[in-house]
Design a protein around this motif. Structure first.
Motif, PDB file in Angstrom:
ATOM      1  N   GLU A 116      37.631  49.533  34.812  1.00 19.48           N
ATOM      2  CA  GLU A 116      38.952  49.923  34.313  1.00 19.48           C
ATOM      3  C   GLU A 116      39.843  48.720  34.024  1.00 19.48           C
ATOM      4  N   GLY A 117      39.324  47.538  34.234  1.00 18.78           N
ATOM      5  CA  GLY A 117      40.111  46.350  33.938  1.00 18.78           C
ATOM      6  C   GLY A 117      40.312  45.438  35.110  1.00 18.78           C
ATOM      7  N   GLY A 118      39.597  45.698  36.202  1.00 20.51           N
ATOM      8  CA  GLY A 118      39.772  44.867  37.382  1.00 20.51           C
ATOM      9  C   GLY A 118      38.841  43.673  37.454  1.00 20.51           C
ATOM     10  N   GLY A 120      37.451  40.223  37.249  1.00 20.66           N
ATOM     11  CA  GLY A 120      38.180  38.955  37.208  1.00 20.66           C
ATOM     12  C   GLY A 120      39.412  38.957  38.073  1.00 20.66           C
ATOM     13  N   LEU A 121      39.782  40.151  38.600  1.00 23.86           N
ATOM     14  CA  LEU A 121      40.906  40.271  39.523  1.00 23.86           C
ATOM     15  C   LEU A 121      40.376  40.512  40.931  1.00 23.86           C
ATOM     16  N   PRO A 122      41.144  40.137  41.956  1.00 28.55           N
ATOM     17  CA  PRO A 122      40.738  40.484  43.321  1.00 28.55           C
ATOM     18  C   PRO A 122      40.832  41.989  43.527  1.00 28.55           C
ATOM     19  N   CYS A 123      39.719  42.615  43.892  1.00 24.93           N
ATOM     20  CA  CYS A 123      39.676  44.069  44.046  1.00 24.93           C
ATOM     21  C   CYS A 123      39.218  44.443  45.447  1.00 24.93           C
ATOM     22  N   LEU A 124      39.785  45.524  45.970  1.00 21.65           N
ATOM     23  CA  LEU A 124      39.485  45.976  47.332  1.00 21.65           C
ATOM     24  C   LEU A 124      39.434  47.485  47.358  1.00 21.65           C
TER      25      LEU A 124
END
Length: 312
Positions: A116-118, A120-124
């Motif tokens: 959904e676009g996460g 490359g971002l920190p995801c938890l």
């Protein structure tokens, strides 16, 4: 992916947790174990399970043995990151029991979040738990309700004061792992720090209880009865001790927020909300009483006590 299992004198319950990992519906994972200097049969149990995991159970040398749970988990985080095989890691305590779909459901949610676009971002991703006693008898079918909290309403701002991300349910992606390490000395708990780092990316709560959260009197954190009657009784019997712990936690959260501000600056991310929080913490009591609910979540007694006892 990697399951990061921190152990210390856990022989009484370790069999059940390892068996629950072997019973997972998703089996494409390794178990990395770091031991904090056990003097019981923990290492022997791990060795006995090595063949059953068919090479997927690895005991990682711990150069920080004896330094506690935060550094024990940090050792595992570093080992997984440096090894470079896993795109995601899940944190595991030694005394819980994972329900069969725990990994599968968390991983599906993580993949969906990144799609959904996460990426490359920190995801938890984190979940609810079933609170059980030492013999796995159910105390509460929802840890969130038992603790009178709503992780779905938790914001990056309120997470600076109150941790609503339970470490043993948590799965994080490699980007978050990179941002979180090294853990600053101000880290209160490794899971809380990872939750704070996720404020710059994405965090998602799965309301299903996917872990049996065992309470046995020696838990590092644990679940406490937070009914008004029980809490007033604790206050009457140990008021000075409770006030002292609240004050200490207040100072620790302020220092941890400062550490987050420095980390976000170091990686070039916006930490404006952290600066806002730190400035608000330094304001007079009567100013903080206006709008304190956006900073302090949870039962009203907790919120008021923080306003009264927490300063810089």
């Amino acid at each position: 992916m990697d399951v990061l299992l921190a152990t210390y004198n856990g022989s009484k319950y370790l069999h059940a947790q390892l068996d629950s990992l072997l019973a997972q519906t998703h089996q494409n994972f390794r178990v990395l174990v770091s031991d904090d200097g056990s003097s019981d049969a923990t290492l022997e149990i791990l060795e006995n399970y090595r063949a059953r995991f068919e090479g997927r159970l690895v005991v990682v040398p711990n150069p920080h043995s004896g330094q506690g749970v935060v550094r024990n988990f940090e050792n595992l985080m570093v080992a997984s990151l440096q090894d470079g095989q896993a795109g995601w890691v899940a944190f595991s305590d030694q005394d819980d029991v994972w329900l069969p779909q725990k990994i599968e459901r968390c991983l599906n949610e993580m993949v969906r979040m990144e799609e959904e676009g996460g990426e490359g971002l920190p995801c938890l991703v984190h979940t609810d738990l079933t609170v059980v006693d030492e013999s796995l008898n159910v105390i509460s079918d929802s840890f969130a309700r038992y603790q009178r909290m709503d992780p779905r309403q938790c914001s990056p701002l309120s997470l600076l004061s109150v941790n609503q991300v339970t470490g043993c349910t948590m799965m994080v992606n490699r980007t978050l792992l990179q941002m979180a390490l090294p853990l600053p000395r101000e880290t209160i708990m490794h899971d809380w720090w990872c939750g704070l780092v996720s404020g710059s990316g994405r965090r998602r709560f799965v309301p299903a209880p996917l872990i049996l959260y065992r309470q046995h009197g020696a838990n590092q954190v644990g679940a406490k009865d937070r009914s008004l009657k029980t809490r007033l009784l604790r206050l009457l019997t140990n008021g000075a001790g409770i006030v002292g712990r609240v004050r200490v936690l207040g100072g620790a959260t302020y220092l941890q927020a400062q550490a987050l501000q420095l980390r976000l600056r170091a990686v070039g991310l916006d930490g404006g909300y952290v600066s806002e929080y730190l400035a608000w913490r330094g304001r007079p009591f009567w100013v903080r009483m206006v709008g304190y609910r956006q900073y302090y979540v949870g039962p009203e007694l907790d919120r008021i006590s923080r306003c009264l006892l927490w300063f810089k």
